[in-house]
Motif scaffolding. Structure first.
Motif: not given
Length: 255
Positions: A146-149, A169-174, A190-191, A194-196
């Protein structure tokens, strides 16, 4: 003995299956063939319902599955348009059984190892603590990766989660990857990292090693066959030299 490895692409991710295959082939006693997405190559009419049955409903509920018509329709659309799938955790062992059933009968034997790189999050149930745990891979036939995993299963530094929550909390997004990397000490993936591709190489080799030896993982930290539970350990195992412990260097070091 495994004679051939069929490695499947995950086109909605940054994972480069050709690069993984080129790294893998000189290290194993098998030919490596790259194929298109598993869910395209081996599509069956039963798969949407099988994925619906494998859905994890709650982090603390062992029971899985929602086979209401709307959910099955969602899974049908996700098969057709994988870029629209996301946010769902699936029981990795149920998915593995479903994909095994989808294989042609003459390819289910262990002479051909199928390694499906997936753009879906998979998990296994923890009997010891009564909750689901995201996983990078599920070994067996086919092996699931799983790549997300890769991004979500190993634990990140505690400061990562605090910074992510603060930003949300401040901006509402990730927050973007660059923001987290600049503000949080410690190393993590993280998603769309480039090292994936480099990080996935060891997980594909783990699938081969399992069928060849019957052993699940290496217990030596820093070896590509080590089952890392923390991102710092994952990076040490998959992205740092040496690639292998002494034992596995004898088996898989490039000759």
């Amino acid at each position: 003995m495994v004679d051939q490895i069929a490695l499947y692409r995950a086109p909605t991710t940054v994972a480069d299956s050709e690069e993984v295959a080129n790294w893998l082939e000189p290290r194993v006693d098998a030919t490596v063939a790259v194929r298109d997405r598993f869910l395209e190559e081996h599509r069956t009419d039963e798969l949407p319902e099988r994925f619906a049955e494998a859905r994890v409903l709650s982090p603390y509920d062992r029971e899985t599955g929602n086979t209401m018509l709307g959910t099955i329709r969602y899974e049908e659309r996700a098969l057709e348009n994988p870029e629209r799938e996301g946010g769902v955790l699936y029981d990795g062992q149920q998915v593995q059984r479903a994909l095994n059933s989808a294989l042609p009968a003459d390819e289910r034997g262990l002479e051909t190892l199928h390694v499906a790189i997936l753009d879906r999050a998979i998990g296994t149930w923890g009997e010891h603590d009564g909750r689901w745990h995201k996983r990078v891979n599920v070994l067996g036939q086919p092996a699931l990766i799983s790549v997300p995993g890769l991004y979500e299963a190993p634990a990140k530094p505690e400061a990562y989660y605090k910074e992510k929550q603060r930003h949300s909390l401040l901006s509402g997004d990730t927050p973007p990857r660059e923001v987290l990397e600049n503000r949080v000490e410690g190393e993590f993936l993280v998603e769309n990292d480039p090292r994936t591709t480099d990080a996935l190489k060891g997980y594909v080799l783990q699938a081969y090693d399992f069928l060849e030896t019957g052993e699940s993982f290496c217990d030596r930290e820093g070896c590509r066959l080590f089952n890392a539970h923390y991102h710092e350990d994952l990076i040490a195992a998959q992205l740092r030299e040496p690639e292998f412990c002494t034992e596995h260097a004898r088996r898989y070091g490039r000759s």
